[in-house]
Design a protein around this motif. Sequence first.
Motif, PDB file in Angstrom:
ATOM      1  N   GLY A 158     -13.653 -16.980 -13.133  1.00 55.09           N
ATOM      2  CA  GLY A 158     -12.405 -17.136 -12.397  1.00 55.09           C
ATOM      3  C   GLY A 158     -12.613 -17.340 -10.920  1.00 55.09           C
ATOM      4  O   GLY A 158     -13.722 -17.204 -10.388  1.00 55.09           O
ATOM      5  N   THR A 159     -11.521 -17.648 -10.253  1.00 56.42           N
ATOM      6  CA  THR A 159     -11.556 -17.810  -8.805  1.00 56.42           C
ATOM      7  C   THR A 159     -10.206 -17.462  -8.214  1.00 56.42           C
ATOM      8  O   THR A 159      -9.235 -17.217  -8.949  1.00 56.42           O
ATOM      9  CB  THR A 159     -11.971 -19.248  -8.413  1.00 56.42           C
ATOM     10  OG1 THR A 159     -12.286 -19.276  -7.017  1.00 56.42           O
ATOM     11  CG2 THR A 159     -10.850 -20.240  -8.688  1.00 56.42           C
ATOM     12  N   ILE A 160     -10.166 -17.430  -6.904  1.00 60.07           N
ATOM     13  CA  ILE A 160      -8.973 -17.095  -6.141  1.00 60.07           C
ATOM     14  C   ILE A 160      -8.618 -18.302  -5.287  1.00 60.07           C
ATOM     15  O   ILE A 160      -9.503 -18.980  -4.771  1.00 60.07           O
ATOM     16  CB  ILE A 160      -9.231 -15.870  -5.229  1.00 60.07           C
ATOM     17  CG1 ILE A 160      -9.844 -14.719  -6.029  1.00 60.07           C
ATOM     18  CG2 ILE A 160      -7.954 -15.434  -4.531  1.00 60.07           C
ATOM     19  CD1 ILE A 160     -11.361 -14.631  -5.930  1.00 60.07           C
ATOM     20  N   ILE A 161      -7.332 -18.571  -5.179  1.00 53.58           N
ATOM     21  CA  ILE A 161      -6.911 -19.672  -4.320  1.00 53.58           C
ATOM     22  C   ILE A 161      -7.339 -19.389  -2.880  1.00 53.58           C
ATOM     23  O   ILE A 161      -6.982 -18.365  -2.303  1.00 53.58           O
ATOM     24  CB  ILE A 161      -5.387 -19.879  -4.401  1.00 53.58           C
ATOM     25  CG1 ILE A 161      -4.994 -20.367  -5.812  1.00 53.58           C
ATOM     26  CG2 ILE A 161      -4.912 -20.855  -3.343  1.00 53.58           C
ATOM     27  CD1 ILE A 161      -5.535 -21.727  -6.189  1.00 53.58           C
ATOM     28  N   THR A 369     -19.681  -8.386 -21.781  1.00 53.94           N
ATOM     29  CA  THR A 369     -19.147  -9.567 -21.103  1.00 53.94           C
ATOM     30  C   THR A 369     -17.619  -9.584 -21.190  1.00 53.94           C
ATOM     31  O   THR A 369     -16.996 -10.618 -20.931  1.00 53.94           O
ATOM     32  CB  THR A 369     -19.715 -10.871 -21.693  1.00 53.94           C
ATOM     33  OG1 THR A 369     -19.445 -10.921 -23.100  1.00 53.94           O
ATOM     34  CG2 THR A 369     -21.216 -10.960 -21.459  1.00 53.94           C
ATOM     35  N   ASP A 370     -17.039  -8.460 -21.546  1.00 51.63           N
ATOM     36  CA  ASP A 370     -15.572  -8.342 -21.514  1.00 51.63           C
ATOM     37  C   ASP A 370     -15.163  -8.061 -20.068  1.00 51.63           C
ATOM     38  O   ASP A 370     -15.005  -6.911 -19.639  1.00 51.63           O
ATOM     39  CB  ASP A 370     -15.089  -7.228 -22.436  1.00 51.63           C
ATOM     40  CG  ASP A 370     -15.111  -7.626 -23.899  1.00 51.63           C
ATOM     41  OD1 ASP A 370     -14.982  -8.828 -24.188  1.00 51.63           O
ATOM     42  OD2 ASP A 370     -15.256  -6.731 -24.751  1.00 51.63           O
ATOM     43  N   LEU A 371     -15.006  -9.122 -19.289  1.00 48.38           N
ATOM     44  CA  LEU A 371     -14.672  -8.991 -17.877  1.00 48.38           C
ATOM     45  C   LEU A 371     -14.198 -10.330 -17.350  1.00 48.38           C
ATOM     46  O   LEU A 371     -14.411 -11.373 -17.964  1.00 48.38           O
ATOM     47  CB  LEU A 371     -15.883  -8.496 -17.075  1.00 48.38           C
ATOM     48  CG  LEU A 371     -17.163  -9.342 -17.168  1.00 48.38           C
ATOM     49  CD1 LEU A 371     -17.285 -10.279 -15.968  1.00 48.38           C
ATOM     50  CD2 LEU A 371     -18.397  -8.447 -17.241  1.00 48.38           C
ATOM     51  N   ILE A 372     -13.525 -10.273 -16.205  1.00 50.89           N
ATOM     52  CA  ILE A 372     -13.188 -11.471 -15.446  1.00 50.89           C
ATOM     53  C   ILE A 372     -14.068 -11.462 -14.212  1.00 50.89           C
ATOM     54  O   ILE A 372     -14.093 -10.485 -13.459  1.00 50.89           O
ATOM     55  CB  ILE A 372     -11.697 -11.496 -15.055  1.00 50.89           C
ATOM     56  CG1 ILE A 372     -10.801 -11.431 -16.304  1.00 50.89           C
ATOM     57  CG2 ILE A 372     -11.371 -12.762 -14.257  1.00 50.89           C
ATOM     58  CD1 ILE A 372      -9.307 -11.345 -15.992  1.00 50.89           C
ATOM     59  N   PHE A 373     -14.825 -12.543 -14.026  1.00 51.79           N
ATOM     60  CA  PHE A 373     -15.778 -12.637 -12.926  1.00 51.79           C
ATOM     61  C   PHE A 373     -15.237 -13.662 -11.945  1.00 51.79           C
ATOM     62  O   PHE A 373     -15.360 -14.866 -12.147  1.00 51.79           O
ATOM     63  CB  PHE A 373     -17.148 -13.061 -13.468  1.00 51.79           C
ATOM     64  CG  PHE A 373     -18.281 -12.844 -12.509  1.00 51.79           C
ATOM     65  CD1 PHE A 373     -18.720 -11.565 -12.200  1.00 51.79           C
ATOM     66  CD2 PHE A 373     -18.930 -13.930 -11.932  1.00 51.79           C
ATOM     67  CE1 PHE A 373     -19.783 -11.369 -11.327  1.00 51.79           C
ATOM     68  CE2 PHE A 373     -19.991 -13.742 -11.058  1.00 51.79           C
ATOM     69  CZ  PHE A 373     -20.422 -12.462 -10.755  1.00 51.79           C
ATOM     70  N   THR A 374     -14.580 -13.169 -10.882  1.00 48.60           N
ATOM     71  CA  THR A 374     -13.906 -14.075  -9.950  1.00 48.60           C
ATOM     72  C   THR A 374     -14.746 -14.311  -8.707  1.00 48.60           C
ATOM     73  O   THR A 374     -15.240 -13.371  -8.093  1.00 48.60           O
ATOM     74  CB  THR A 374     -12.522 -13.531  -9.542  1.00 48.60           C
ATOM     75  OG1 THR A 374     -12.682 -12.245  -8.935  1.00 48.60           O
ATOM     76  CG2 THR A 374     -11.604 -13.406 -10.734  1.00 48.60           C
ATOM     77  N   CYS A 375     -14.886 -15.571  -8.364  1.00 43.58           N
ATOM     78  CA  CYS A 375     -15.667 -15.976  -7.200  1.00 43.58           C
ATOM     79  C   CYS A 375     -14.868 -16.992  -6.395  1.00 43.58           C
ATOM     80  O   CYS A 375     -14.385 -17.981  -6.963  1.00 43.58           O
ATOM     81  CB  CYS A 375     -16.982 -16.624  -7.634  1.00 43.58           C
ATOM     82  SG  CYS A 375     -17.976 -15.630  -8.754  1.00 43.58           S
ATOM     83  N   GLY A 376     -14.713 -16.725  -5.119  1.00 45.92           N
ATOM     84  CA  GLY A 376     -14.075 -17.691  -4.232  1.00 45.92           C
ATOM     85  C   GLY A 376     -15.117 -18.630  -3.666  1.00 45.92           C
ATOM     86  O   GLY A 376     -15.336 -19.738  -4.152  1.00 45.92           O
ATOM     87  N   GLY A 377     -15.828 -18.153  -2.643  1.00 44.49           N
ATOM     88  CA  GLY A 377     -16.900 -18.945  -2.060  1.00 44.49           C
ATOM     89  C   GLY A 377     -18.015 -19.218  -3.040  1.00 44.49           C
ATOM     90  O   GLY A 377     -18.705 -20.236  -2.938  1.00 44.49           O
ATOM     91  N   GLY A 378     -18.209 -18.328  -4.015  1.00 43.37           N
ATOM     92  CA  GLY A 378     -19.256 -18.502  -5.019  1.00 43.37           C
ATOM     93  C   GLY A 378     -19.038 -19.710  -5.900  1.00 43.37           C
ATOM     94  O   GLY A 378     -19.962 -20.145  -6.603  1.00 43.37           O
ATOM     95  N   ILE A 379     -17.821 -20.241  -5.891  1.00 48.35           N
ATOM     96  CA  ILE A 379     -17.518 -21.480  -6.607  1.00 48.35           C
ATOM     97  C   ILE A 379     -17.255 -22.609  -5.622  1.00 48.35           C
ATOM     98  O   ILE A 379     -17.907 -23.651  -5.639  1.00 48.35           O
ATOM     99  CB  ILE A 379     -16.309 -21.291  -7.541  1.00 48.35           C
ATOM    100  CG1 ILE A 379     -16.704 -20.460  -8.763  1.00 48.35           C
ATOM    101  CG2 ILE A 379     -15.738 -22.649  -7.978  1.00 48.35           C
ATOM    102  CD1 ILE A 379     -15.561 -20.167  -9.716  1.00 48.35           C
ATOM    103  N   MET A 380     -16.307 -22.370  -4.722  1.00 49.79           N
ATOM    104  CA  MET A 380     -15.871 -23.449  -3.835  1.00 49.79           C
ATOM    105  C   MET A 380     -16.849 -23.730  -2.711  1.00 49.79           C
ATOM    106  O   MET A 380     -16.775 -24.770  -2.063  1.00 49.79           O
ATOM    107  CB  MET A 380     -14.471 -23.139  -3.299  1.00 49.79           C
ATOM    108  CG  MET A 380     -13.407 -23.293  -4.373  1.00 49.79           C
ATOM    109  SD  MET A 380     -11.714 -22.960  -3.816  1.00 49.79           S
ATOM    110  CE  MET A 380     -11.558 -21.235  -4.212  1.00 49.79           C
TER     111      MET A 380
END
Length: 429
Positions: A158-161, A369-380
């Motif tokens: 996942g990611t954050i706007i 692996t039951d989790l949401i792994f959110t990355c902002g800069g780690g993706i964008m």
Amino acid sequence: MASPQARPGLPRIRASYRIETPLDPERAAAAMAGEQSSGTFLKLAGETDALRERHAARVESVALLATVDTPSLPGSLTGDAYHRANVTLSWPQENIGASLPNLLATVLGNLTELRELSGIRLTDVELPRDFIEAFPGPQFSIAGTRRLAGVDHGPLIGTIIKPSVGLSPEETADLVRQLIEAGIDFIKDDELIADPPYSPLAERVPAVMRVIEEHAQRTGRKPMYAFNITGDIDEMRQRHDLVRAHGGTCVMASVNWIGMSSLVALRRHAELPIHGHRNGWGLFYRHPQIGIDYRAYQALLRLAGADHLHVNGLGSKFVEADASVIDSARACLTPLLEAPGRDDRALPVFSSAQTVHQAPPTFAALKSTDLIFTCGGGIMGHPDGVAAGCRSLRAAWEATASGVTLEDHARQEPDLSVALRAYQSPFSG
């Protein structure tokens, strides 16, 4: 949260604490019990033996931990030394009924202001079975979230706007288009944006969902977007319905600011998963001698209806220790009550400066692996673009779950290779 146990007599609620006091800890524990049940600063005529027997809090245990020379918090009684101890109190459930805000008023409430204490931290709660069963808990939990997001196994990437604020509805939709074309599983609004004048939810929801629905019709895959609907109770109900009407599959709320009662009310109304954002959590945990351990608080948030709960991340930009992050995630994945047809677990959400480097230690510690792994800069922030950022994270988790090192897997995954060089590991040096 400890599992409920059968005990003779009326059902009782137990709460565990770590305290600091200039008094004998037994005396301080007795003061705590009196303050939070039938006692006051003097004996009252109505405080009969029968009333105390039925309604008084009990001191279940006191265990001395250490003694220090100075108080952790100002304003307490003074003494030559300050004793730290683990204390467990219990109350009859009928003092409270099935009410989360009144539970918190009882197990913490005025305790934070007692002069007998120079430190007080709620560390765990143990609730009777019928108290737990009085609340529906998470509506979607892990399986329902996976079904709606179309992710059968592995973490939800996942990611954050970003940027967090300032984007118009159409600019947000354009970014969402890039992210879903890149293969993202989950996107969330930042906690700083809910329904501001520059991006009204009534415009942002249809703009974003138009992009997501077009992608779903074309590919058969519909990523999950958590719209921030934080507001008062009526606003959240209306905003939830707006998201649902446009085909949305998740809503988000800042749980510390809407409060337990509002979260319960939203859960009773909701037909979508509730993504619980815990911004402000530092007020509760940052000082070790006051506040609430997440293990206790997350249990109440799950009873109130949160399907996903933030737990920070390993090697993050925040002050929370990695061991605390993992303990929080394990707590979210531990059932409150095991019963046929009931799953009251919540998906832990890892966030805050997460990149490919955090995948191996996160899996090694959590064993899930039951989790949401959110990355902002780690993706964008990936040098080769958003799509490469998504692919690098998915490759990192595939390697990790297979027992392969990131460096070995990077030999056949160029996006992962670039990410390993582009992002500095918080665990090196």
